[in-house]
Design a protein around this motif. Sequence first.
Motif, PDB file in Angstrom:
ATOM      1  N   LYS A 194       0.828  -1.207   0.000  1.00 33.51           N
ATOM      2  CA  LYS A 194       0.000   0.000   0.000  1.00 33.51           C
ATOM      3  C   LYS A 194       0.861   1.255   0.000  1.00 33.51           C
ATOM      4  CE  LYS A 194      -2.840   2.659   3.238  1.00 33.51           C
ATOM      5  NZ  LYS A 194      -3.511   2.632   4.566  1.00 33.51           N
ATOM      6  N   TRP A 195       1.835   1.289   0.890  1.00 31.68           N
ATOM      7  CA  TRP A 195       2.675   2.475   1.004  1.00 31.68           C
ATOM      8  C   TRP A 195       3.681   2.568  -0.142  1.00 31.68           C
ATOM      9  CZ3 TRP A 195       2.346   6.695   4.095  1.00 31.68           C
ATOM     10  CH2 TRP A 195       1.378   6.644   5.107  1.00 31.68           C
TER      11      TRP A 195
ATOM     12  N   LYS B 245       1.912   3.926  -3.115  1.00 29.13           N
ATOM     13  CA  LYS B 245       1.644   5.358  -2.961  1.00 29.13           C
ATOM     14  C   LYS B 245       2.787   6.195  -3.518  1.00 29.13           C
ATOM     15  CE  LYS B 245       0.543   8.896   0.498  1.00 29.13           C
ATOM     16  NZ  LYS B 245       0.166   9.165   1.911  1.00 29.13           N
TER      17      LYS B 245
ATOM     18  N   ALA C 249       7.856   5.549   2.474  1.00 29.33           N
ATOM     19  CA  ALA C 249       7.079   4.309   2.427  1.00 29.33           C
ATOM     20  C   ALA C 249       7.342   3.431   3.648  1.00 29.33           C
ATOM     21  CB  ALA C 249       7.398   3.542   1.144  1.00 29.33           C
TER      22      ALA C 249
ATOM     23  N   GLY D  91       5.948   5.219   6.812  1.00 27.58           N
ATOM     24  CA  GLY D  91       4.490   5.232   6.760  1.00 27.58           C
ATOM     25  C   GLY D  91       3.893   3.885   7.103  1.00 27.58           C
ATOM     26  N   ALA D  92       4.445   2.823   6.515  1.00 27.00           N
ATOM     27  CA  ALA D  92       3.930   1.480   6.766  1.00 27.00           C
ATOM     28  C   ALA D  92       4.154   1.068   8.218  1.00 27.00           C
ATOM     29  CB  ALA D  92       4.604   0.485   5.819  1.00 27.00           C
TER      30      ALA D  92
ATOM     31  N   GLU E 185       1.829   3.022  10.656  1.00 26.63           N
ATOM     32  CA  GLU E 185       0.416   2.652  10.501  1.00 26.63           C
ATOM     33  C   GLU E 185       0.140   1.376  11.293  1.00 26.63           C
ATOM     34  OE1 GLU E 185      -3.000   1.387   7.236  1.00 26.63           O
ATOM     35  OE2 GLU E 185      -1.351   2.686   6.587  1.00 26.63           O
TER      36      GLU E 185
END
Length: 364
Positions: A64-65, A68, A242, A245-246, A249
């Motif tokens: 997901k990241w 992005k 990335a 962020g991952a 989260e």
Amino acid sequence: MKKSVPFARRFKQVVSGALIALAASTVMVPVASAEEKDSFKLAWSIYAGWIPWKYIDESGLMKKWADKYGIEVEIVQINDYIESINQYSAGQFDGVVATSMDALSIPAAGGVDTTALIVGDYSNGNDGIVMKGSSDLKDLKGEQVNLVELSVSHYLLARALDSVGMTESDVTVVNTSDADMVAAFNTPEVKNVVTWNPLLDEVLTMPGANRVFDSSQIPGHIKDLTIVNTQTLKDNPALGKALVGAWFELMAEMGTDSEAGQKARAALGEASGTDQAGYEAQLAGMKMFWQPADALTFIRSAEAVEAMDSVRQFSFEKGLLGEGADSADFVGISLPNDKALGDTGNIKLRFDTEYMQMAADGAL
């Protein structure tokens, strides 16, 4: 609770990390070869503070990241912790997980400019000294102490002895594999051990065992990091965004009793050879930074600077900074707030808060 298996963190460190890194440097990809790219590899090994990367990978969070920011990130498990750092040092991975001591004594001391991208936690009781038949640390004088030599257990012993006015010359260190630690302590001959969880909890169940010192008494000294090649990060900021962020989260979920948090902890317990309760017991011995703001507050503190200074002094005393090191200042370490330790002309380990700050600001 299922019996947990020994985590692969900090083992096979019986040889100077700097020498290992120097050997790896013969095949090291030159830093100058780093460039903008769209595919990266991160290596991890099993320990409670690092196994979240497995869940990040398998849950789709990493994809997901990465999507992005238009990149791909392959997350690879390496069963041999020190070997994973050697492979990172040799340029086979863009990032790896490591303790702060090993980040300094292996890639940084070996000349690989390295950035601590994520400060995930520090040991807060997961590492400890156990004595059989005594609860007084001073009774170690003249005794043998079994531990994994040149590991963070060795460092913990040095700090413990210092706390009661003793030095390593007051004891005899017996190098013992982590795989043999529990069995050794179960013999009459071995009375004192230094180890980490889950081995620590196992030896504490034995008759006459007393925990006399642990990492909660030196908070912040045994840090767990995700490190990346500095030049690679500079050329590819998307990688930093990335990964951070991952990670955070997942941390935001794992640190709660929500359904998502419990699901993650249960999965990680099973992956580490135990169950949810067993994994949560490991987390209880750590100061986890569930939020990026918490990691930032810690790494910017005076206590974090003092801890890193203590680690580098120990590393130099044990020859972990390499044969060319004439003092603990040989390898420079940059810290937040424009602080530095050692040679500012040879900065090789950097605690860069840029990406964690972006996470804290909701700017990723």
